[in-house]
Design a protein around this motif. Structure first.
Motif, short mmCIF file in Angstrom:
data_model
loop_
_atom_site.label_atom_id
_atom_site.label_comp_id
_atom_site.label_asym_id
_atom_site.label_seq_id
_atom_site.Cartn_x
_atom_site.Cartn_y
_atom_site.Cartn_z
N UNK A 44 21.42 55.67 27.07
CA UNK A 44 21.59 54.52 27.97
C UNK A 44 22.93 54.48 28.71
N UNK A 45 23.87 55.34 28.35
CA UNK A 45 25.18 55.31 29.00
C UNK A 45 25.74 56.72 29.17
N UNK A 46 26.54 56.87 30.20
CA UNK A 46 27.35 58.07 30.39
C UNK A 46 28.78 57.65 30.10
N UNK A 47 29.59 58.56 29.59
CA UNK A 47 30.98 58.21 29.30
C UNK A 47 31.92 59.22 29.95
N UNK A 48 33.10 58.73 30.25
CA UNK A 48 34.14 59.56 30.85
C UNK A 48 35.46 59.22 30.18
N UNK A 49 36.21 60.25 29.82
CA UNK A 49 37.56 60.05 29.29
C UNK A 49 38.49 60.98 30.06
N UNK A 50 39.56 60.42 30.59
CA UNK A 50 40.58 61.20 31.29
C UNK A 50 41.88 61.03 30.51
N UNK A 51 42.54 62.15 30.24
CA UNK A 51 43.73 62.12 29.38
C UNK A 51 44.64 63.31 29.70
N UNK A 52 45.77 63.35 29.02
CA UNK A 52 46.73 64.45 29.16
C UNK A 52 47.20 64.61 30.61
N UNK A 53 47.65 63.50 31.19
CA UNK A 53 48.15 63.51 32.56
C UNK A 53 49.49 64.23 32.61
N UNK A 54 49.65 65.10 33.60
CA UNK A 54 50.91 65.81 33.81
C UNK A 54 51.21 65.83 35.30
N UNK A 55 52.47 65.65 35.64
CA UNK A 55 52.88 65.69 37.04
C UNK A 55 52.69 67.09 37.61
N UNK A 56 52.19 67.15 38.84
CA UNK A 56 52.08 68.44 39.52
C UNK A 56 53.36 68.72 40.31
N UNK A 57 54.23 67.72 40.36
CA UNK A 57 55.52 67.79 41.06
C UNK A 57 55.37 67.90 42.58
N UNK A 58 54.13 67.77 43.10
CA UNK A 58 53.92 67.75 44.56
C UNK A 58 54.47 66.46 45.16
N UNK A 59 54.20 65.35 44.44
CA UNK A 59 54.68 64.04 44.88
C UNK A 59 54.77 63.14 43.65
N UNK A 60 55.28 61.94 43.84
CA UNK A 60 55.44 61.01 42.72
C UNK A 60 54.10 60.55 42.15
N UNK A 61 53.03 60.66 42.94
CA UNK A 61 51.70 60.21 42.48
C UNK A 61 50.71 61.35 42.32
N UNK A 62 51.18 62.56 42.25
CA UNK A 62 50.30 63.72 42.08
C UNK A 62 50.28 64.16 40.62
N UNK A 63 49.09 64.14 40.02
CA UNK A 63 48.93 64.49 38.61
C UNK A 63 47.76 65.44 38.41
N UNK A 64 47.82 66.20 37.33
CA UNK A 64 46.66 66.92 36.85
C UNK A 64 46.36 66.33 35.47
N UNK A 65 45.11 66.39 35.06
CA UNK A 65 44.71 65.82 33.79
C UNK A 65 43.49 66.57 33.26
N UNK A 66 43.06 66.18 32.09
CA UNK A 66 41.86 66.73 31.49
C UNK A 66 40.82 65.62 31.45
N UNK A 67 39.57 65.96 31.74
CA UNK A 67 38.51 64.98 31.74
C UNK A 67 37.34 65.46 30.90
N UNK A 68 36.85 64.57 30.04
CA UNK A 68 35.60 64.79 29.30
C UNK A 68 34.55 63.88 29.93
N UNK A 69 33.44 64.43 30.38
CA UNK A 69 32.34 63.64 30.90
C UNK A 69 31.11 63.95 30.06
N UNK A 70 30.45 62.88 29.58
CA UNK A 70 29.28 63.05 28.73
C UNK A 70 28.08 62.40 29.39
N UNK A 71 27.09 63.22 29.69
CA UNK A 71 25.83 62.76 30.27
C UNK A 71 24.71 63.35 29.43
#
Length: 144
Positions: free
Chosen positions: A105-132
């Motif tokens: 009945x539901x799909x879930x998403x978790x985003x974690x482990x954010x790290x700066x890409x150093x491109x800009x102050x708001x640029x990040x890379x992260x890891x995402x788990x998506x469950x469908x």
């Protein structure tokens, strides 16, 4: 299934960006629920369906602005809330061949482990788990 997950992934990335930019609003407005819908696109060799999920919730939001690697966002998407503006298509997408609402009945998403890409102050890379449909995929994502 793969195209469906990628379409949902695109929608979720937009939500996570909203959460990161407006974390204070979310922390103080949780009783009203998140605003808006999540758009999706899924299909097979014969056709593509566009639609929205009208019901979703933030199940966990942990924002650490000084240490973004400690931040995480978890989202639950109610599959029954999908709407493509075509009743017959909605019914088909809820069947076993696509989202399999009866069993999942539901799909879930978790985003974690954010790290700066150093491109800009708001640029990040992260890891995402998506469950469908009970299948979890882990993938890297980038927020620019």
């Amino acid at each position: 299934m793969k195209r469906m997950a990628l379409g949902l992934l695109t929608a979720v990335l937009s939500i996570v960006a909203l959460v990161m930019l407006e974390s204070e609003m979310i922390a103080h407005g949780a009783e009203t629920g998140p605003p808006g819908t999540i758009a999706f696109k899924c299909g097979n060799k014969l056709s593509t369906a566009n639609g929205v999920f009208k019901e979703w919730s933030l199940t966990s939001v942990k924002i650490d602005q000084e240490h973004p690697e400690n931040s995480s966002v978890e989202i639950e998407i109610k599959i029954d809330s999908l709407d493509t503006n075509l009743k017959m298509r909605n019914k088909d997408l809820k069947k076993k061949e696509f989202f399999y609402l009866e069993m999942y009945p539901a799909a879930t998403v978790k985003v974690y482990d954010f790290k700066s890409t150093k491109k800009s102050a708001t640029s990040y890379k992260a890891t995402m788990d998506i469950t469908i449909r009970g299948v979890k995929k882990t993938m890297p994502i980038v927020f620019d």
